[in-house]
Scaffold this motif. Structure first.
Motif, PDB file in Angstrom:
ATOM      1  N   VAL A 122       0.805  -1.218   0.000  1.00 31.54           N
ATOM      2  CA  VAL A 122       0.000   0.000   0.000  1.00 31.54           C
ATOM      3  C   VAL A 122       0.835   1.263   0.000  1.00 31.54           C
ATOM      4  CG1 VAL A 122      -1.948  -1.127   1.116  1.00 31.54           C
ATOM      5  CG2 VAL A 122      -0.164  -0.103   2.525  1.00 31.54           C
ATOM      6  N   HIS A 123       2.164   1.142   0.105  1.00 32.71           N
ATOM      7  CA  HIS A 123       3.017   2.328   0.197  1.00 32.71           C
ATOM      8  C   HIS A 123       4.003   2.376  -0.967  1.00 32.71           C
ATOM      9  CE1 HIS A 123       1.379   3.212   4.072  1.00 32.71           C
ATOM     10  NE2 HIS A 123       1.879   2.131   4.629  1.00 32.71           N
ATOM     11  N   CYS A 124       4.237   3.582  -1.448  1.00 35.68           N
ATOM     12  CA  CYS A 124       5.292   3.821  -2.412  1.00 35.68           C
ATOM     13  C   CYS A 124       6.185   4.917  -1.864  1.00 35.68           C
ATOM     14  CB  CYS A 124       4.720   4.243  -3.761  1.00 35.68           C
ATOM     15  SG  CYS A 124       5.997   4.656  -4.987  1.00 35.68           S
ATOM     16  N   GLY A 125       7.468   4.638  -1.748  1.00 28.92           N
ATOM     17  CA  GLY A 125       8.386   5.615  -1.195  1.00 28.92           C
ATOM     18  C   GLY A 125       9.681   4.952  -0.781  1.00 28.92           C
ATOM     19  N   VAL A 126      10.300   5.493   0.240  1.00 33.36           N
ATOM     20  CA  VAL A 126      11.580   4.986   0.731  1.00 33.36           C
ATOM     21  C   VAL A 126      11.462   4.680   2.210  1.00 33.36           C
ATOM     22  CG1 VAL A 126      14.031   5.493   1.070  1.00 33.36           C
ATOM     23  CG2 VAL A 126      12.864   6.322  -0.987  1.00 33.36           C
ATOM     24  N   SER A 127      11.855   3.475   2.577  1.00 35.56           N
ATOM     25  CA  SER A 127      11.922   3.079   3.983  1.00 35.56           C
ATOM     26  C   SER A 127      13.378   3.115   4.438  1.00 35.56           C
ATOM     27  CB  SER A 127      11.356   1.668   4.175  1.00 35.56           C
ATOM     28  OG  SER A 127      11.492   1.239   5.516  1.00 35.56           O
ATOM     29  N   ILE A 128      13.610   3.630   5.630  1.00 32.82           N
ATOM     30  CA  ILE A 128      14.956   3.710   6.191  1.00 32.82           C
ATOM     31  C   ILE A 128      15.067   2.690   7.320  1.00 32.82           C
ATOM     32  CG2 ILE A 128      16.696   5.202   7.233  1.00 32.82           C
ATOM     33  CD1 ILE A 128      15.141   7.588   6.068  1.00 32.82           C
ATOM     34  N   ILE A 129      15.986   1.747   7.146  1.00 32.83           N
ATOM     35  CA  ILE A 129      16.155   0.641   8.088  1.00 32.83           C
ATOM     36  C   ILE A 129      17.473   0.806   8.833  1.00 32.83           C
ATOM     37  CG2 ILE A 129      16.217  -1.866   8.356  1.00 32.83           C
ATOM     38  CD1 ILE A 129      13.617  -0.751   7.157  1.00 32.83           C
ATOM     39  N   TYR A 130      17.412   0.700  10.164  1.00 35.93           N
ATOM     40  CA  TYR A 130      18.626   0.693  10.982  1.00 35.93           C
ATOM     41  C   TYR A 130      19.092  -0.744  11.104  1.00 35.93           C
ATOM     42  CZ  TYR A 130      21.785   1.638  14.911  1.00 35.93           C
ATOM     43  OH  TYR A 130      22.894   1.744  15.733  1.00 35.93           O
ATOM     44  N   ILE A 131      20.231  -1.060  10.498  1.00 37.07           N
ATOM     45  CA  ILE A 131      20.654  -2.446  10.350  1.00 37.07           C
ATOM     46  C   ILE A 131      20.849  -3.172  11.685  1.00 37.07           C
ATOM     47  CG2 ILE A 131      22.499  -3.943   9.458  1.00 37.07           C
ATOM     48  CD1 ILE A 131      22.843  -1.919   7.169  1.00 37.07           C
ATOM     49  N   PRO A 132      21.488  -2.579  12.707  1.00 41.96           N
ATOM     50  CA  PRO A 132      21.687  -3.335  13.948  1.00 41.96           C
ATOM     51  C   PRO A 132      20.400  -3.856  14.575  1.00 41.96           C
ATOM     52  CG  PRO A 132      23.136  -1.431  13.922  1.00 41.96           C
ATOM     53  CD  PRO A 132      22.227  -1.291  12.728  1.00 41.96           C
ATOM     54  N   SER A 133      19.290  -3.120  14.443  1.00 43.47           N
ATOM     55  CA  SER A 133      18.026  -3.564  15.039  1.00 43.47           C
ATOM     56  C   SER A 133      17.080  -4.178  14.016  1.00 43.47           C
ATOM     57  CB  SER A 133      17.319  -2.384  15.707  1.00 43.47           C
ATOM     58  OG  SER A 133      16.885  -1.438  14.745  1.00 43.47           O
ATOM     59  N   GLY A 134      17.308  -3.896  12.732  1.00 42.40           N
ATOM     60  CA  GLY A 134      16.388  -4.367  11.711  1.00 42.40           C
ATOM     61  C   GLY A 134      15.075  -3.611  11.681  1.00 42.40           C
ATOM     62  N   GLN A 135      14.989  -2.503  12.379  1.00 40.32           N
ATOM     63  CA  GLN A 135      13.744  -1.761  12.486  1.00 40.32           C
ATOM     64  C   GLN A 135      13.698  -0.606  11.484  1.00 40.32           C
ATOM     65  OE1 GLN A 135      11.152  -2.677  14.661  1.00 40.32           O
ATOM     66  NE2 GLN A 135      12.499  -4.455  14.827  1.00 40.32           N
ATOM     67  N   GLN A 136      12.488  -0.329  11.000  1.00 40.49           N
ATOM     68  CA  GLN A 136      12.301   0.882  10.208  1.00 40.49           C
ATOM     69  C   GLN A 136      12.349   2.076  11.145  1.00 40.49           C
ATOM     70  OE1 GLN A 136       9.320   1.684   6.819  1.00 40.49           O
ATOM     71  NE2 GLN A 136       8.310   2.630   8.577  1.00 40.49           N
ATOM     72  N   VAL A 137      13.218   3.035  10.837  1.00 38.09           N
ATOM     73  CA  VAL A 137      13.374   4.198  11.714  1.00 38.09           C
ATOM     74  C   VAL A 137      12.971   5.487  11.013  1.00 38.09           C
ATOM     75  CG1 VAL A 137      15.161   3.131  13.124  1.00 38.09           C
ATOM     76  CG2 VAL A 137      15.817   4.405  11.059  1.00 38.09           C
ATOM     77  N   GLY A 138      12.559   5.391   9.760  1.00 38.77           N
ATOM     78  CA  GLY A 138      12.121   6.571   9.045  1.00 38.77           C
ATOM     79  C   GLY A 138      11.525   6.180   7.704  1.00 38.77           C
ATOM     80  N   PHE A 139      10.785   7.116   7.106  1.00 40.81           N
ATOM     81  CA  PHE A 139      10.176   6.829   5.810  1.00 40.81           C
ATOM     82  C   PHE A 139       9.839   8.120   5.079  1.00 40.81           C
ATOM     83  CE2 PHE A 139       6.643   7.119   8.799  1.00 40.81           C
ATOM     84  CZ  PHE A 139       5.781   8.004   8.154  1.00 40.81           C
ATOM     85  N   ILE A 140       9.767   8.010   3.762  1.00 39.67           N
ATOM     86  CA  ILE A 140       9.198   9.016   2.878  1.00 39.67           C
ATOM     87  C   ILE A 140       8.181   8.283   2.018  1.00 39.67           C
ATOM     88  CG2 ILE A 140       9.631  10.746   1.089  1.00 39.67           C
ATOM     89  CD1 ILE A 140      12.583  10.740   1.973  1.00 39.67           C
ATOM     90  N   VAL A 141       6.928   8.718   2.026  1.00 39.36           N
ATOM     91  CA  VAL A 141       5.858   8.001   1.343  1.00 39.36           C
ATOM     92  C   VAL A 141       5.039   8.968   0.498  1.00 39.36           C
ATOM     93  CG1 VAL A 141       3.747   6.659   1.646  1.00 39.36           C
ATOM     94  CG2 VAL A 141       5.716   6.194   3.094  1.00 39.36           C
ATOM     95  N   TYR A 142       4.780   8.573  -0.736  1.00 41.43           N
ATOM     96  CA  TYR A 142       3.951   9.394  -1.619  1.00 41.43           C
ATOM     97  C   TYR A 142       2.473   9.213  -1.305  1.00 41.43           C
ATOM     98  CZ  TYR A 142       7.620  11.164  -4.621  1.00 41.43           C
ATOM     99  OH  TYR A 142       8.707  11.859  -5.098  1.00 41.43           O
TER     100      TYR A 142
END
Length: 359
Positions: free
Chosen positions: A290-310
């Motif tokens: 449902v999303h188009c954009g960029v997900s920012i993943i912090y590798i040590p935790s594997g968690q998404q820590v930010g996003f840009i979504v259209y």
């Protein structure tokens, strides 16, 4: 009469509040290619709280490669090489004293329509995934392309997209791993089992090291390991090429294709599968995409820590690249000939007047 609801303008987007500060801390901007809208779009931190979006028209842009001052873009039928001339940026007439980098077109290779996917600089050589001919290629001054490798199961180079070769990564400046949607040798033969028949290959040995992958894309070899996207399941995975197994780093609500890294952060491009699209409608991620954009993943935790979504307009991305050490870059296309008003030498830059303004 009832008032019509407010409709956001085209290319409107939203982002998590931490993204501008994060990009500032990493000293980078982000560039995405969206063949669906025919644009390369740059996101830059305007300040610690806001972003600025800069779209540029290109003819079906897909793969992009950045190395030093060079930025290459694969379009529908060309390989375009641009070079950063920061000295020109301050005097860019439409927006003076705004940009800290200005990428100017320098070389254009007329390749014909090859459906070029991943694109990587290997020192001064540009290596591309030629999906139509199912091979790796370099550009040529004489021909549309020069093949440098093909999978062993592809019997001949024909414009038939036999296995949908799509992704590539390097090791020691040489192609090392590639992804494809099937080990098939007939025209578009990969389509029959494309959701479950993806492969990862070792280029050096020309061997398949992983089978039955759910639409693999964007292999990326970093000092701490090999990462890859499984588009049909929305998973970012870390691969052990020796065992042929992988661990899931994270799962996202999007069709994943395109990835880059700065420090401990992965930038992953997500696409929204269009309603009515038949190609991937049975993919496990289809209903969640449902999303188009960029997900920012912090590798040590594997968690998404930010996003840009259209919010609208943009539904499909191909690539995301970090533009390092620049917080407000610009890139010129060749539509209006602005690049022809630039002269760059080894130690000087000049803006010239357009020919139609000369007496």
């Amino acid at each position: 009469m009832e008032e019509s609801p407010n409709v956001p303008p085209p290319f409107s987007y939203r982002f998590s509040p931490n993204v501008p500060e994060l990009l500032q801390g990493l000293k980078c901007s982000l560039a995405i290619s969206t063949y669906q809208t025919g644009k390369v779009i740059i996101f830059s931190p305007k300040d610690q709280d806001s972003l600025v979006q800069l779209p540029r028209n290109f003819n079906r842009p897909m793969g992009m490669a950045i190395s030093g001052n060079k930025w290459a873009i694969a379009t529908r039928d060309q390989l375009l090489v641009t070079s950063n001339a920061p000295g020109l940026a301050a005097n860019y007439k439409p927006n003076p004293n705004t940009y800290d980098a200005l990428y100017v077109p320098r070389v254009s290779y007329n390749t014909g329509t090859l459906d070029i996917h991943d694109l990587i600089w290997a020192k001064d050589k540009l290596i591309a995934v030629n999906t139509l001919f199912c091979c790796l290629m370099v550009n040529s001054d004489e021909f549309s392309f020069k093949p440098v490798w093909k999978p062993h199961f592809v019997s001949e180079l024909m414009p038939e997209d036999r296995c949908h070769l799509n992704g590539m990564t390097l090791e020691n400046e040489q192609p090392k791993y590639v992804t494809a949607l099937g080990a098939t040798n007939t025209p578009r033969g990969w389509k029959e089992g494309m959701l479950t028949s993806g492969i990862l290959m070792d280029v050096e040995s020309n061997e398949i090291i992983m089978n039955d992958l759910p639409v693999p894309h964007s292999p990326r070899l970093y000092p701490d390991g090999l990462f890859m996207l499984l588009s049909a399941t929305g998973e970012v995975v870390k691969v052990d090429p020796q065992t042929g197994k992988y661990d899931v780093l994270t799962k996202l609500n999007g069709f994943l294709r395109g990835m880059d890294r700065v420090g401990d952060y992965l930038f992953v491009a997500m696409s929204r599968l269009r309603q009515g699209s038949s190609l991937f409608k049975e993919a496990p991620i289809a209903k969640e995409s449902v999303h188009c954009g960029v997900s920012i993943i912090y590798i040590p935790s594997g968690q998404q820590v930010g996003f840009i979504v259209y919010n609208n307009t943009v539904e499909e991305l191909f690539e995301v690249k970090a533009l390092r050490n620049t917080l407000r870059p610009n890139v010129l296309n060749m539509d209006k000939g602005v690049h022809q008003q630039t002269i760059v030498t080894s130690d000087q830059v000049f803006w010239t007047e357009a020919d139609d303004k000369k007496s």
